[in-house]
Scaffold this active site. Structure first.
Site, short mmCIF file in Angstrom:
data_model
loop_
_atom_site.label_atom_id
_atom_site.label_comp_id
_atom_site.label_asym_id
_atom_site.label_seq_id
_atom_site.Cartn_x
_atom_site.Cartn_y
_atom_site.Cartn_z
N LYS A 48 27.24 46.66 39.20
CA LYS A 48 27.22 47.20 37.84
C LYS A 48 26.16 48.29 37.69
CE LYS A 48 30.52 44.38 36.99
NZ LYS A 48 30.40 43.35 38.04
N TYR A 257 38.12 31.27 37.41
CA TYR A 257 36.85 32.00 37.37
C TYR A 257 35.65 31.05 37.35
CZ TYR A 257 33.23 35.23 35.82
OH TYR A 257 32.08 35.97 35.72
N TYR A 283 31.82 35.66 42.85
CA TYR A 283 32.57 36.84 43.31
C TYR A 283 32.55 37.00 44.83
CZ TYR A 283 32.10 38.23 38.38
OH TYR A 283 32.13 38.27 37.02
C1 PLP Z 1 31.35 42.36 38.30
C2 PLP Z 1 31.28 41.89 39.69
C3 PLP Z 1 32.34 42.10 40.59
C4 PLP Z 1 33.66 42.70 40.18
O1 PLP Z 1 33.60 44.06 39.88
P1 PLP Z 1 34.66 44.63 38.81
O2 PLP Z 1 34.42 46.07 38.79
O3 PLP Z 1 34.31 43.95 37.52
O4 PLP Z 1 36.02 44.25 39.26
C5 PLP Z 1 32.19 41.70 41.90
N1 PLP Z 1 31.06 41.11 42.31
C6 PLP Z 1 30.02 40.88 41.49
C7 PLP Z 1 28.83 40.19 42.03
C8 PLP Z 1 30.09 41.26 40.15
O5 PLP Z 1 29.06 41.01 39.33
#
Ligand code: PLP
Length: 325
Positions: A48, A257, A283
């Site tokens: 991000k 999720y 993730y």
């Molecule tokens: C937000 C996030 C993702 C996914 O990215 P997107 O652009 O939202 O699809 C993957 N890994 C981590 C650790 C994240 O915080």
């Protein structure tokens, strides 16, 4: 919008690319590289940070003084947004799903330390409550800027076109057969899709789906496709994507999720023990679990060269201590 927007400096780029020698040898499949976006340098890092360099440049250009965004209680996006707002001297409001827990840990602890103002939104974890909070802030004389869930708008996606160019400076994209990453709100995926085409790179871009779809909502693949096309238009890239251009592997969403199972736990342990690198439970643990499974099933072999895009998230490990024992 155009690429003429000058990103704000929030982190440290380029992030490193490393080769995971010991993990690759242990799995006996492809050579695995890792793009370390967990090391973007903003408040414990993550993907991000890249998005926010563009999104917050837009917010500053519009003269905004307050940022509002939304996510899960353990959102990495919210933590990095709160840190970026602190760095830029902006007020930050986070709309977090669920109810206030007794103890704040992981990312939520960090949100508090960063001075973010937190609004608990119950079942609404994707920002449904943002409009009325924005209205209330405007009535108080603030100039709020809404960063969508996950920072996945055209600005956020554009940052991953740049990220592809950054990667191209670090290794020969022609040598890669696959790029694997966690895909959840679509911005990373859309940007990497456009970046790959503009760089004329040959690899398969494999997004591992993290979130179960919600019946009645737009299917996630369509969300990614739509954002990729809007980003292409905004950058005047003249690329039009169709469903055939998108790989979204939804074999690993499991119980949904943030529900951690053996797949995520094993992946986190293997990468920690062979490489001394921490993945996250929600993730990257899931996406790496998927990559490992594809190797074990023989879908990826020593004939392939894979880059795993580490998108960050390790601060959430502490909040999932029970599931990782
Ligand atoms: C937000 C996030 C993702 C996914 O990215 P997107 O652009 O939202 O699809 C993957 N890994 C981590 C650790 C994240 O915080």
């Amino acid at each position: 919008m155009s690429l003429s927007i000058k990103p704000v400096v929030l982190g440290v780029f380029p992030t490193p690319v490393v080769e995971l020698h010991r993990l690759s040898a242990a799995l006996g499949g492809p050579q695995i590289f890792m793009k370390r976006d967990d090391l973007t340098g903003l408040a414990l890092g993550g993907n991000k940070t890249r998005k926010l360099t563009f999104i917050l440049a837009d917010a500053l250009e519009q003269g905004c003084d307050t940022i509002i965004t939304a996510g899960a209680a353990q959102s990495n996006h919210c933590r990095q947004t709160a840190a970026a707002a602190a760095q830029l001297g902006m007020e930050c409001h986070l709309v977090l799903g669920g109810d206030k827990p007794d103890t704040a840990n992981g990312n939520l602890l960090l949100d508090n330390l960063l001075g973010a103002k937190i609004h608990w939104s119950g079942v609404n974890r994707k920002g449904e409550d943002i409009p009325h909070i924005a209205t209330a802030l405007k009535e108080k004389g603030r100039k709020p800027y809404v960063v969508p869930y996950g920072g996945s708008n055209v600005h956020g996606a554009a940052s991953f076109v740049h990220a592809t160019n950054e990667l191209a400076q670090q290794l020969d994209l022609n040598a890669l057969t696959h790029v694997v990453f966690a895909s959840s709100s679509g911005g990373t995926h859309a940007g990497l899709m456009l970046g790959k085409v503009l760089a004329a790179a040959p690899y398969q871009l494999v997004g591992i789906d993290i979130d179960k779809g919600v019946p009645g909502e737009m299917p996630f693949a369509e969300v990614v496709l739509d954002l990729a096309n809007r980003t292409s238009e905004a950058l005047e890239a003249n690329v039009k994507f169709t469903t055939d251009d998108l790989i979204l592997n939804d074999n690993y969403v499991g119980e949904g999720y943030g529900v951690i199972g053996e797949l995520e736990k094993e992946a986190i342990e293997l990468v920690a023990r062979y490489e001394g690198v921490f993945l996250d439970p929600v993730y990257t643990g899931r996406a790496m679990g998927g990559l490992i499974d594809m190797i074990r099933k023989g879908q990826l072999t020593s004939a392939h060269n894979v880059l795993f895009w580490h998108t960050g998230g390790a601060p959430a490990l502490f909040a999932y201590a029970d599931a990782l024992q």
